[in-house]
Scaffold this motif. Structure first.
Motif, mmCIF file in Angstrom:
data_model
loop_
_atom_site.group_PDB
_atom_site.id
_atom_site.type_symbol
_atom_site.label_atom_id
_atom_site.label_comp_id
_atom_site.label_asym_id
_atom_site.label_seq_id
_atom_site.Cartn_x
_atom_site.Cartn_y
_atom_site.Cartn_z
ATOM 1 N N ALA A 130 -63.423 -19.656 13.120
ATOM 2 C CA ALA A 130 -63.241 -19.411 11.932
ATOM 3 C C ALA A 130 -63.152 -18.939 10.118
ATOM 4 C CB ALA A 130 -64.359 -20.988 11.236
ATOM 5 N N ASN A 131 -63.555 -17.711 10.390
ATOM 6 C CA ASN A 131 -63.389 -16.776 10.137
ATOM 7 C C ASN A 131 -62.080 -16.059 9.781
ATOM 8 O OD1 ASN A 131 -64.346 -14.464 8.380
ATOM 9 N ND2 ASN A 131 -64.273 -13.155 9.934
ATOM 10 N N PHE A 132 -61.967 -15.922 11.636
ATOM 11 C CA PHE A 132 -60.104 -15.234 12.054
ATOM 12 C C PHE A 132 -59.501 -16.149 10.920
ATOM 13 C CE2 PHE A 132 -56.565 -15.769 14.824
ATOM 14 C CZ PHE A 132 -56.067 -14.466 14.161
ATOM 15 N N VAL A 133 -59.772 -17.384 11.273
ATOM 16 C CA VAL A 133 -58.579 -18.525 10.841
ATOM 17 C C VAL A 133 -58.658 -18.690 8.860
ATOM 18 C CG1 VAL A 133 -58.025 -21.562 9.949
ATOM 19 C CG2 VAL A 133 -58.559 -20.823 12.935
ATOM 20 N N TYR A 134 -59.662 -17.953 8.405
ATOM 21 C CA TYR A 134 -59.839 -18.114 7.336
ATOM 22 C C TYR A 134 -58.908 -16.822 6.770
ATOM 23 C CZ TYR A 134 -61.759 -16.880 2.597
ATOM 24 O OH TYR A 134 -62.289 -16.298 1.410
ATOM 25 N N HIS A 135 -59.376 -15.926 7.094
ATOM 26 C CA HIS A 135 -58.602 -14.755 6.701
ATOM 27 C C HIS A 135 -56.341 -14.076 7.210
ATOM 28 C CE1 HIS A 135 -61.772 -12.324 4.957
ATOM 29 N NE2 HIS A 135 -62.532 -11.967 6.276
ATOM 30 N N MET A 136 -56.545 -15.606 8.901
ATOM 31 C CA MET A 136 -54.848 -15.539 8.656
ATOM 32 C C MET A 136 -54.537 -16.270 8.724
ATOM 33 S SD MET A 136 -53.012 -14.766 11.186
ATOM 34 C CE MET A 136 -53.727 -13.796 12.097
ATOM 35 N N ALA A 137 -54.975 -17.412 7.754
ATOM 36 C CA ALA A 137 -54.417 -18.113 6.127
ATOM 37 C C ALA A 137 -54.347 -18.098 5.154
ATOM 38 C CB ALA A 137 -55.763 -19.184 5.925
ATOM 39 N N THR A 138 -54.527 -16.485 4.677
ATOM 40 C CA THR A 138 -54.596 -15.528 3.323
ATOM 41 C C THR A 138 -53.187 -14.917 4.217
ATOM 42 O OG1 THR A 138 -56.628 -16.308 3.083
ATOM 43 C CG2 THR A 138 -55.180 -14.471 2.036
ATOM 44 N N MET A 139 -52.827 -14.523 5.197
ATOM 45 C CA MET A 139 -51.924 -13.229 6.090
ATOM 46 C C MET A 139 -51.484 -14.224 5.664
ATOM 47 S SD MET A 139 -51.599 -10.504 8.735
ATOM 48 C CE MET A 139 -51.610 -11.990 10.140
ATOM 49 N N VAL A 140 -50.904 -15.534 6.151
ATOM 50 C CA VAL A 140 -49.679 -15.938 6.800
ATOM 51 C C VAL A 140 -48.991 -15.913 5.012
ATOM 52 C CG1 VAL A 140 -48.910 -17.876 7.031
ATOM 53 C CG2 VAL A 140 -50.290 -17.327 8.747
ATOM 54 N N TYR A 141 -49.737 -16.598 4.229
ATOM 55 C CA TYR A 141 -49.333 -17.215 3.272
ATOM 56 C C TYR A 141 -48.636 -16.106 2.035
ATOM 57 C CZ TYR A 141 -50.772 -22.340 2.573
ATOM 58 O OH TYR A 141 -50.552 -23.698 2.682
ATOM 59 N N TYR A 142 -48.959 -14.807 2.830
ATOM 60 C CA TYR A 142 -48.413 -13.203 1.822
ATOM 61 C C TYR A 142 -47.382 -13.488 2.742
ATOM 62 C CZ TYR A 142 -53.238 -11.888 -0.008
ATOM 63 O OH TYR A 142 -54.410 -11.361 -1.268
ATOM 64 N N VAL A 143 -46.997 -12.929 3.902
ATOM 65 C CA VAL A 143 -45.787 -13.167 4.598
ATOM 66 C C VAL A 143 -45.188 -14.068 3.961
ATOM 67 C CG1 VAL A 143 -44.934 -12.892 6.534
ATOM 68 C CG2 VAL A 143 -46.672 -12.033 6.480
ATOM 69 N N ALA A 144 -45.667 -15.797 3.906
ATOM 70 C CA ALA A 144 -44.826 -16.515 3.055
ATOM 71 C C ALA A 144 -43.709 -16.328 2.122
ATOM 72 C CB ALA A 144 -44.994 -17.665 3.635
ATOM 73 N N TYR A 145 -44.989 -15.832 0.774
ATOM 74 C CA TYR A 145 -44.969 -15.768 -0.236
ATOM 75 C C TYR A 145 -43.289 -14.631 -0.442
ATOM 76 C CZ TYR A 145 -46.226 -14.854 -4.711
ATOM 77 O OH TYR A 145 -45.530 -14.487 -6.686
ATOM 78 N N MET A 146 -43.865 -13.484 0.237
ATOM 79 C CA MET A 146 -43.306 -12.180 -0.120
ATOM 80 C C MET A 146 -41.409 -13.033 0.280
ATOM 81 S SD MET A 146 -43.568 -8.891 1.606
ATOM 82 C CE MET A 146 -43.967 -8.931 3.690
ATOM 83 N N PHE A 147 -41.458 -13.481 1.801
ATOM 84 C CA PHE A 147 -40.288 -14.162 2.124
ATOM 85 C C PHE A 147 -38.926 -15.405 1.176
ATOM 86 C CE2 PHE A 147 -41.374 -10.490 5.263
ATOM 87 C CZ PHE A 147 -40.876 -9.926 5.827
ATOM 88 N N ASP A 148 -40.386 -15.944 0.351
ATOM 89 C CA ASP A 148 -39.602 -16.934 -0.468
ATOM 90 C C ASP A 148 -39.674 -18.002 -0.082
ATOM 91 O OD1 ASP A 148 -39.535 -15.477 -2.981
ATOM 92 O OD2 ASP A 148 -37.553 -14.557 -2.485
ATOM 93 N N ARG A 149 -40.452 -17.818 1.275
ATOM 94 C CA ARG A 149 -40.538 -19.494 2.201
ATOM 95 C C ARG A 149 -41.904 -19.839 1.520
ATOM 96 N NH1 ARG A 149 -36.045 -19.694 5.467
ATOM 97 N NH2 ARG A 149 -36.292 -17.609 6.558
#
Length: 375
Positions: free
Chosen positions: A187-206
């Motif tokens: 669950a902790n991995f999913v928590y941090h991974m979700a934040t990272m995925v949104y960072y990457v998607a936000y950076m590329f305007d997804r």
């Protein structure tokens, strides 16, 4: 495309009101560093005043959450963003405009507080619980004797037949603890991974959301415009819901005074924080600089005055290069604590026989003899 335009697109994209990923990460990092910094200050003063601050240190997360609840509510309600978002010149707006406006509603404020204050508190407590249940880093790396003895406790509970209800309750608790230790890291991995995925998607305007929590809330983070700052200046200082219209009574006047002082202090935080950072950096530079070292450096004491020759001691030769004992040029020179230099064999034999300096008659030992070397 020129390099500067490309960098501008990477930082903020074509939308000038959209904060760059670096601004988003910076305000998140500042928010994450506030709690450890205050914990460090509290722990330092708790060692000096344990009678008053030990309990505050033990309940630091809850007290910090209570303070941040008040601070974040003030900034969300009056400035449309969290404390760190407002510090970096950002605000929160609704993705689905309500009545033609994009300002947050009262419900948006309270839901934002749940994710800004409540979620970090729950996460911190779950991390501490996992550390306690798993036995810490040593148990995860080495296991064995470092692991928590839950399995041994389960065996002892199974063997205990004195109280069936108590046994079932303890077995249930141990099973819950085992499941928690097994699945919380995922669950902790999913928590941090979700934040990272949104960072990457936000950076590329997804996506326009820089975190999954803002996506759940339906809020975007935008840069504050010149119109926002003009509106804040026109509105004047933030008002408190505690304040009321004056009616001449002392109670109402005291209430309004407390509200002004409280909310004035909350507004002053945006000035106090950069001042604190500057002061901390100044102290860090000062203690590492040569100025501080020179001020703290104690002066070298002057050497002690040489002992005068004793009237009953060996007379000093006129030629300073001669040994006072054998009256010949010194060979293998050696010194005693009185400061006089002799041939090593001569002074060694003399101290062995008498235990004193031959010139001053001061007490000396063989281990006090120091050989002298010259280039």
């Amino acid at each position: 495309m020129p390099t500067m335009e490309f960098m501008s697109d990477m930082l903020g994209g074509a939308d000038s009101g959209k904060p760059s990923l670096f601004e988003i990460v910076a305000q998140h990092k500042m928010s994450d560093l506030l709690e450890p910094a205050l914990r460090h200050v509290t722990s330092v003063y708790a060692h000096r005043y344990p009678r008053y601050l030990v309990r505050a240190l033990n309940w630091h997360e809850e007290l910090y959450a209570a303070v941040m609840l008040m601070v974040e509510r003030h900034y969300l309600r009056n400035y449309g963003g969290s404390f760190t978002e407002h510090f970096y010149g950002m605000k929160r707006v609704r993705t689905g405009k309500l009545g033609g406006g994009d300002s947050m509603t009262r419900g948006d404020v309270w839901r934002s507080l749940a994710f800004l204050v409540g979620l970090p508190l729950v996460k911190s407590r779950l991390d501490q619980l996992y550390e306690r249940e798993s036995g810490g880093e040593a148990a995860r790396l080495l296991g064995g004797a470092f692991a928590r003895h839950s399995d041994l406790q389960a065996d002892s509970v199974a063997e205990d037949t004195t109280n069936a209800r108590w046994r079932r309750l303890q077995t249930f608790k141990l099973a819950i603890g085992r499941l928690f230790r097994q699945y919380y890291p995922h669950a902790n991995f999913v928590y941090h991974m979700a934040t990272m995925v949104y960072y990457v998607a936000y950076m590329f305007d997804r996506t326009g959301y820089n975190s999954p929590w803002l996506h759940i809330l339906g809020l975007h983070v935008r840069r504050m415009s010149a119109a926002d700052y003009r509106a804040m200046d026109a509105r004047g200082p933030a008002t408190s819901s505690l304040a009321a219209a004056p009616n001449g009574s002392a109670l109402r006047a005291t209430r309004n005074l407390v509200a002004r002082v409280l909310f004035g202090g909350l507004d002053f935080l945006k000035v106090l924080l950069p001042l604190s950072i500057f002061f901390y950096r100044f102290l860090e530079w000062w203690y590492r600089s040569d100025f501080h070292k020179r001020i703290q450096q104690t002066p070298v004491p002057p050497p002690p005055l040489p002992l005068r020759p004793h009237v009953d001691g060996v007379a000093l030769p006129e030629d300073q290069s001669l040994c006072a004992i054998c009256e010949k040029p010194r060979t293998n020179p050696a010194m005693v604590p009185s400061g006089y230099v002799f041939c090593y064999p001569c002074i060694h034999r003399h101290i062995l026989d008498s235990g004193r300096c031959p010139i001053t008659l001061a007490r000396a030992r063989l281990e006090d003899i120091r050989k002298l070397y010259s280039d």
